[in-house]
Design an enzyme around this catalytic site. Structure first.
Site, mmCIF file in Angstrom:
data_model
loop_
_atom_site.group_PDB
_atom_site.id
_atom_site.type_symbol
_atom_site.label_atom_id
_atom_site.label_comp_id
_atom_site.label_asym_id
_atom_site.label_seq_id
_atom_site.Cartn_x
_atom_site.Cartn_y
_atom_site.Cartn_z
ATOM 1 N N THR B 61 -17.016 -23.290 -94.585
ATOM 2 C CA THR B 61 -15.927 -22.585 -93.902
ATOM 3 C C THR B 61 -14.772 -22.450 -94.890
ATOM 4 O O THR B 61 -14.450 -23.400 -95.617
ATOM 5 C CB THR B 61 -15.511 -23.264 -92.585
ATOM 6 O OG1 THR B 61 -14.472 -22.483 -91.983
ATOM 7 C CG2 THR B 61 -15.034 -24.693 -92.768
ATOM 8 N N GLU B 62 -14.166 -21.244 -94.951
ATOM 9 C CA GLU B 62 -13.286 -20.941 -96.076
ATOM 10 C C GLU B 62 -11.978 -21.721 -96.056
ATOM 11 O O GLU B 62 -11.278 -21.767 -97.042
ATOM 12 C CB GLU B 62 -13.008 -19.442 -96.179
ATOM 13 C CG GLU B 62 -12.452 -18.791 -94.943
ATOM 14 C CD GLU B 62 -13.536 -17.999 -94.217
ATOM 15 O OE1 GLU B 62 -14.652 -18.530 -94.074
ATOM 16 O OE2 GLU B 62 -13.244 -16.867 -93.786
ATOM 17 N N ASN B 63 -11.671 -22.350 -94.924
ATOM 18 C CA ASN B 63 -10.472 -23.183 -94.910
ATOM 19 C C ASN B 63 -10.737 -24.574 -95.472
ATOM 20 O O ASN B 63 -9.930 -25.474 -95.261
ATOM 21 C CB ASN B 63 -9.866 -23.252 -93.498
ATOM 22 C CG ASN B 63 -10.867 -23.653 -92.441
ATOM 23 O OD1 ASN B 63 -11.986 -23.160 -92.421
ATOM 24 N ND2 ASN B 63 -10.475 -24.563 -91.579
#
Lengths: 219, 227
Positions: B61-63
């Site tokens: 997940t890009e966060n």
């Protein structure tokens, strides 16, 4: 120079009108709400704010925007189901928006902290977000030149600081904290806990204290 | 194959169009064991429901996380542990956290095997439009879409083939603002799976229609993919 301050009001007291302020957080995770509230109370205005989003709901950055303190937002994802304060300001023409793909936002912040003068990336090539920018073909791929993103101040949230300003974060609340700490001239950190020097395992430090200027403990 | 418009014997075909969950199951089945994968917000998130333990897939997940688990419920909800859609999630054994520049280096550096994204339109050469309608007054928001589109080794799109008005979302050239150029490798729709690339669009399988019927709907030349 590292300072431990007693209140969030003291921590943000030096922020001047017209400053560029990086604010950590992705959505509400890692958003330093108490520091943002203090920034609101101190009255600083005409701010350029760098954050992934443009505030959500009725708290934190969203309120700073609603009160008209933010002249310009630099972010990747302003429009959300609960971004009504930004939406209203934007539609009224009362706030400027620089929209940056999220990876370019992160890398531009990282570049500023690392003394990099810019970089070429395939992200955004051939899209409207690359219009007017220098491009090159590198290794057969179209790439766009992106510049570093500096700030006067960073407001970030970490879990724990030690006496040297070393920081550790918690889960996905880490997000932009480490790179914003390096990119700003003055980095202000709110933490849940402060431990004595030596209280953090040096192998586990995420942000070395050299990037940190002010620390305030928030209950 | 006598002509492009005849149904080739080799082309797989299911009797009915696929629903969202069947489509998600199909995408999940096509992800190679051991892959590192990013699932976009919305319909692509459904794919995680059909990944099996045996596939040993690691979700990014890009966060700032690898090893993301299912959505969190009840006491497991933690405001510091969210996905890119800002939904509370869980961590699996072997998970790792990292800051945003590292997270996007994972994408941009070509380390992700597959990303699955939604789309407004995909062109015959794999251009993607999925971030902005370009409508006057629309507030643009791009997030990590452009980084995912250009960074992952394979970009899968999941969408309905037709708009509500019945227009094909596979087009000769995108009319919506682009997310990335020539980046899409596969398009999963309710009516067919398409492979896109510099040589045009091929069809891997159809659902509830023949290749000839599909060609009636899609304004770019279609051929059967070589199995």
């Amino acid at each position: 120079m590292l300072n431990f301050v007693d209140t969030v009001q003291d921590a943000v007291a030096g922020i001047k009108d017209g400053s560029t302020v990086m604010i950590g957080g992705f959505g509400n995770a890692g958003q330093p709400f108490e520091l943002i509230d203090a920034l609101m109370d101190c009255g600083a205005t005409d701010l350029t704010v760098v954050n992934n989003n443009a505030g959500q709901g009725d708290q934190g950055l969203a309120l700073l925007i609603r009160k008209g303190r933010v002249r310009k937002m630099i972010c990747s994802f302003p429009r959300q189901s609960d971004s009504w304060h930004f939406d209203a300001k934007y539609k009224a023409g009362e706030i400027e928006l620089e929209l940056v793909p999220q990876g370019n936002l992160a890398e531009r912040i990282r570049a500023a902290g690392a003394g990099i003068g810019g970089f070429f990336t395939p992200t955004g090539y051939g899209t409207m977000l690359a219009e007017g920018k220098e491009t090159r073909i590198i290794d057969g791929r179209g790439q766009v030149f992106e510049t570093p993103l500096h700030a006067d101040v960073a407001l970030i949230k970490a879990l724990t600081a030690d006496g040297r300003g070393n920081l550790v974060y918690r889960k996905t609340a880490r997000n932009f904290g480490p790179i914003m700490a390096a990119a700003a001239k003055h980095t202000i950190v709110q933490v849940s806990d402060i431990v004595p020097t030596g209280g953090l395992d040096p192998e586990n430090v995420v942000t070395p204290g050299i990037y940190v200027n002010s620390i305030v403990k928030v209950a | 194959m006598s002509s492009e418009t005849n149904q080739p014997a080799a082309l797989q075909s299911a009797p009915e169009p696929l629903g969202r969950d069947d489509l998600a199951r199909l995408v999940a089945r096509d992800i190679a064991p051991g892959s590192f994968v990013n699932l976009g917000i919305g319909q692509p998130t459904l794919v995680s429901n059909y990944l099996t333990a045996e596939q040993n897939i690691t979700l990014h997940t890009e966060n700032g996380m690898l090893g993301m688990g299912p959505a969190a419920e009840g006491d497991a909800i933690d405001g510091d542990l969210i996905n890119a859609g800002k939904i509370p999630v869980t961590e699996l054994p072997g998970a790792s956290y990292f800051h945003h520049a590292d997270s996007f280096a994972i994408m941009r550096g070509g380390h992700l095997d597959i990303c699955v994204l939604g789309a407004f339109q995909v062109s015959a050469t794999g251009d993607l439009a999925n971030w902005h309608t370009g409508a006057p007054g629309a507030i643009p928001a791009v997030g990590g879409a452009m980084d995912l589109a250009t960074g992952a080794k394979d970009v899968f799109v999941m969408m309905t083939l037709l708009t509500r008005e019945g227009a094909s979302k596979i087009v000769e050239a995108c009319t919506y603002p682009l997310t990335g150029v020539g980046c899409v490798t596969r398009v999963y729709t309710d009516k067919a799976v398409f492979l896109t690339g510099p040589n045009g669009v091929t069809v891997r399988e159809t659902f509830g229609c023949t290749l000839a019927e599909l060609q009636e709907l899609v304004p770019v030349p279609l051929t059967a993919a070589v199995p």
